[in-house]
Write an enzyme that holds these catalytic residues in place. Structure first.
Site, PDB file in Angstrom:
ATOM      1  N   LYS A 144      99.234 -34.182  -0.754  1.00 56.41           N
ATOM      2  CA  LYS A 144      99.624 -34.186  -2.167  1.00 56.41           C
ATOM      3  C   LYS A 144      98.473 -34.685  -3.041  1.00 56.41           C
ATOM      4  O   LYS A 144      98.225 -34.158  -4.134  1.00 56.41           O
ATOM      5  CB  LYS A 144     100.858 -35.060  -2.371  1.00 56.41           C
ATOM      6  CG  LYS A 144     102.122 -34.538  -1.707  1.00 56.41           C
ATOM      7  CD  LYS A 144     102.607 -33.222  -2.284  1.00 56.41           C
ATOM      8  CE  LYS A 144     103.339 -33.373  -3.585  1.00 56.41           C
ATOM      9  NZ  LYS A 144     103.941 -32.078  -4.025  1.00 56.41           N
ATOM     10  N   VAL A 181      99.917 -37.948   6.258  1.00 56.30           N
ATOM     11  CA  VAL A 181      99.335 -36.624   6.030  1.00 56.30           C
ATOM     12  C   VAL A 181      99.902 -36.011   4.749  1.00 56.30           C
ATOM     13  O   VAL A 181      99.181 -35.382   3.967  1.00 56.30           O
ATOM     14  CB  VAL A 181      99.597 -35.705   7.240  1.00 56.30           C
ATOM     15  CG1 VAL A 181      99.101 -34.291   6.974  1.00 56.30           C
ATOM     16  CG2 VAL A 181      98.923 -36.277   8.489  1.00 56.30           C
ATOM     17  N   TYR A 182     101.190 -36.232   4.531  1.00 57.06           N
ATOM     18  CA  TYR A 182     101.849 -35.730   3.322  1.00 57.06           C
ATOM     19  C   TYR A 182     101.213 -36.327   2.063  1.00 57.06           C
ATOM     20  O   TYR A 182     100.853 -35.597   1.125  1.00 57.06           O
ATOM     21  CB  TYR A 182     103.339 -36.065   3.381  1.00 57.06           C
ATOM     22  CG  TYR A 182     104.080 -35.882   2.090  1.00 57.06           C
ATOM     23  CD1 TYR A 182     104.404 -34.608   1.615  1.00 57.06           C
ATOM     24  CD2 TYR A 182     104.472 -36.978   1.331  1.00 57.06           C
ATOM     25  CE1 TYR A 182     105.094 -34.438   0.426  1.00 57.06           C
ATOM     26  CE2 TYR A 182     105.168 -36.827   0.144  1.00 57.06           C
ATOM     27  CZ  TYR A 182     105.470 -35.557  -0.305  1.00 57.06           C
ATOM     28  OH  TYR A 182     106.154 -35.395  -1.482  1.00 57.06           O
ATOM     29  N   LEU A 183     101.056 -37.642   2.036  1.00 56.51           N
ATOM     30  CA  LEU A 183     100.482 -38.288   0.853  1.00 56.51           C
ATOM     31  C   LEU A 183      99.044 -37.841   0.623  1.00 56.51           C
ATOM     32  O   LEU A 183      98.608 -37.666  -0.520  1.00 56.51           O
ATOM     33  CB  LEU A 183     100.551 -39.810   0.992  1.00 56.51           C
ATOM     34  CG  LEU A 183     101.949 -40.420   0.924  1.00 56.51           C
ATOM     35  CD1 LEU A 183     101.880 -41.927   1.153  1.00 56.51           C
ATOM     36  CD2 LEU A 183     102.632 -40.116  -0.409  1.00 56.51           C
TER      37      LEU A 183
END
Length: 228
Positions: free
Chosen positions: A143, A138-140
């Site tokens: 971003k 989810v972070y990637l």
């Protein structure tokens, strides 16, 4: 804006995520060379750390502030740096509200405030099409979505920096900075040094760059990607 020789004048630079580990290092570097630096922080108790680094603390929550409120804090700046992050201990929700939402807000506010130079601290592997449901997936994706938003803003002279695995090792001043480097570690000291050099090198506008430790001095690496 100065060229990389920095022969005249100084810049006012506003950094989102001003209490982050890379941001504090960058604030020290910029203040030491004579720039005027402001760091946006969420907690007033972080103010003394910013002052110690030579930066003016600006208490503002980018998860709840309006674009106009953020733009007011950016007006008059020569450059803005997005270095905020939800942090490794945060859940899926804050990846969306900070790593994506705050980045989009900060970029839109820079456009409204007329701040053209805009540098983003992203992450290697950032991709709006990244698949998976784990927190890091989810972070990637967050971003990547934020980067894509910035890349679509023609009113910004943006540069996106995607460092490899961050370490607290002492910086060497030797890096590899390219459109694609492959994975590898890089000290936060060297990330901050590259950011400072990118701010001074507007010819890197429009570039999305990966960064790991390497063999080129920071200034040489930045000049190479700038075509100098």
């Amino acid at each position: 804006m100065r060229g990389s020789g920095r022969t005249v004048g100084s810049m006012r630079i506003v950094i989102a995520g001003g209490h982050g580990q890379i941001a504090l290092r960058l604030e020290r570097l910029l203040a030491a060379r004579g720039d005027e630096v402001a760091g946006i922080i969420r907690k007033a108790e972080q103010s003394d750390d910013l002052r110690a680094a030579g930066a003016e603390p600006v208490v503002l929550d980018l998860e709840s502030a309006s674009v106009e409120t953020v733009a007011e804090r950016l007006r008059g700046a020569d450059a803005a740096v997005f270095a905020a992050g939800a942090g490794p201990g945060s859940g899926v929700g804050r990846k969306d509200t900070v790593d994506k939402g705050a980045a989009v807000l900060f970029a839109d506010a820079a456009v409204r405030a007329g701040v053209r130079r805009f540098v983003v601290v992203s992450s290697m592997g950032a991709d709006p099409g990244h698949r998976g449901d784990e927190v890091f997936d989810v972070y990637l994706r967050a971003k990547g979505e934020a980067d894509a938003h910035v890349q679509g803003l023609t009113s910004l002279d943006w540069t996106i920096l995607r460092p490899g695995a961050l370490t607290d090792d002492a910086g060497t001043g030797l890096v590899r900075l390219e459109a694609r480097t492959g994975r590898g570690p890089v000290p936060r000291d060297d990330v901050a040094a590259v950011l400072a050099e990118l701010l001074d090198t507007p010819a890197t506008s429009g570039l999305t760059l990966e960064l790991i430790s390497g063999s080129a001095p920071v200034a040489v690496a930045v000049k190479a990607v700038a075509g100098n």
